[in-house]
Design an enzyme around this catalytic site. Structure first.
Site, PDB file in Angstrom:
ATOM      1  N   LYS A   1       0.958  -1.252   0.009  1.00  0.00           N
ATOM      2  CA  LYS A   1      -0.161   0.024   0.090  1.00  0.00           C
ATOM      3  C   LYS A   1       0.887   1.291  -0.046  1.00  0.00           C
ATOM      4  O   LYS A   1       1.874   1.406   0.952  1.00  0.00           O
ATOM      5  CB  LYS A   1      -0.938  -0.018   1.415  1.00  0.00           C
ATOM      6  CG  LYS A   1      -2.056   0.594   1.134  1.00  0.00           C
ATOM      7  CD  LYS A   1      -2.966   0.193   2.272  1.00  0.00           C
ATOM      8  CE  LYS A   1      -4.186   1.012   2.385  1.00  0.00           C
ATOM      9  NZ  LYS A   1      -4.722   0.739   3.818  1.00  0.00           N
TER      10      LYS A   1
HETATM   11  C1  E4P Z   1      -7.933   1.660   4.061  1.00  0.00           C
HETATM   12  O1  E4P Z   1      -7.175   1.148   3.405  1.00  0.00           O
HETATM   13  C2  E4P Z   1      -7.581   2.622   5.179  1.00  0.00           C
HETATM   14  O2  E4P Z   1      -7.017   1.589   6.142  1.00  0.00           O
HETATM   15  C3  E4P Z   1      -8.838   2.985   6.179  1.00  0.00           C
HETATM   16  O3  E4P Z   1     -10.093   2.616   5.580  1.00  0.00           O
HETATM   17  C4  E4P Z   1      -8.719   4.377   6.845  1.00  0.00           C
HETATM   18  O4  E4P Z   1     -10.014   4.691   7.343  1.00  0.00           O
HETATM   19  P1  E4P Z   1     -10.030   5.655   8.468  1.00  0.00           P
HETATM   20  O5  E4P Z   1     -10.356   7.035   7.964  1.00  0.00           O
HETATM   21  O6  E4P Z   1     -11.055   5.112   9.290  1.00  0.00           O
HETATM   22  O7  E4P Z   1      -8.639   5.764   9.186  1.00  0.00           O
END
Ligand code: E4P
Length: 219
Positions: free
Chosen positions: A83
């Site tokens: 990622k």
């Molecule tokens: C996506 O891959 C992220 O890990 C995640 O959805 C981030 O979400 P948040 O805005 O609740 O931190």
């Protein structure tokens, strides 16, 4: 729509995997911090629990750092997806790692333009963050809809992961919009399976069954 769990807590991933509904997992540095364990060990455990893609995020900010980290993360297990955040350095690292056969999930994507760039650089997944757009008074679902439509106009080898999901409605709307995947926190997955009429129905089925048994036992 496939469902991933958005968590770095091994017990949550284990429980959701046992429900048979999880096609993958996404993690990030904040989720890792919340889990409070060594990230590599967590990823090793999670990748053994779920056979689908497991997103592991880099923390470097230059292309060189991201590439190095990405290669290390990809070695943890065959199902690790790296990622990478949506920056010019991230795009360059994505192009390089993609050429080396490493699949990339481009994260922190908020607009169709960012999604187009991510796809052009070779990302296999793009992650629009719904909740964070809503948090600043923007329209997270509207942005997701633009990305699904804009990318869907072409025959692209990319999947849209609806991310930053805050509640069950985000998940069902993402499905109506046509997101390929939604990555959903454990708490929201549990909320999705409950309905008061389901609980009420089970209680009344059980009560009726017990009264039948009582009647039969008397006779
Ligand atoms: C996506 O891959 C992220 O890990 C995640 O959805 C981030 O979400 P948040 O805005 O609740 O931190």
């Amino acid at each position: 729509m496939k469902m991933y769990i958005d968590s770095a807590v091994v017990s949550e991933v284990k429980e959701a995997a046992a429900w048979g509904i999880i096609s993958g997992v996404t993690t990030n540095p904040s989720l890792a911090a919340r889990a409070g364990q060594d990230y590599k060990s967590v990823l090793t455990e999670i990748s053994a629990l779920v056979s689908g893609p497991i997103s592991a995020e880099v923390v470097g900010t230059t292309r060189g750092e991201m590439e190095k980290e990405g290669r290390e993360l990809a070695k943890i297990a065959d199902n690790i997806i790296v990622k990478i955040p949506m920056t010019s350095e991230g795009l360059a690292a994505t192009a390089k790692l993609n050429n080396e056969g490493i699949d990339i999930n481009m994260t922190l994507v908020f607009t169709l333009n960012q999604a187009l760039l991510a796809t052009a650089s070779g990302a296999s997944y793009v992650s629009p963050f719904l909740g964070r757009l809503d948090d600043i008074g923007n329209d997270g679902l509207g942005s997701l809809a633009e990305m699904v439509q804009g990318l869907g106009n072409y025959d692209l080898d990319v999947q849209v992961i609806a991310a930053s999901i805050r509640g069950p409605r985000h998940a069902s709307e993402a499905a109506l919009i046509g997101a390929d995947i939604a990555t959903i926190p454990f708490k929201v997955l549990k909320q999705m399976m409950h309905h008061p009429l389901t609980d009420k129905g089970i209680a009344s089925f059980l009560a009726d069954w017990e009264s039948l048994q009582a009647k039969l036992n008397k006779g």
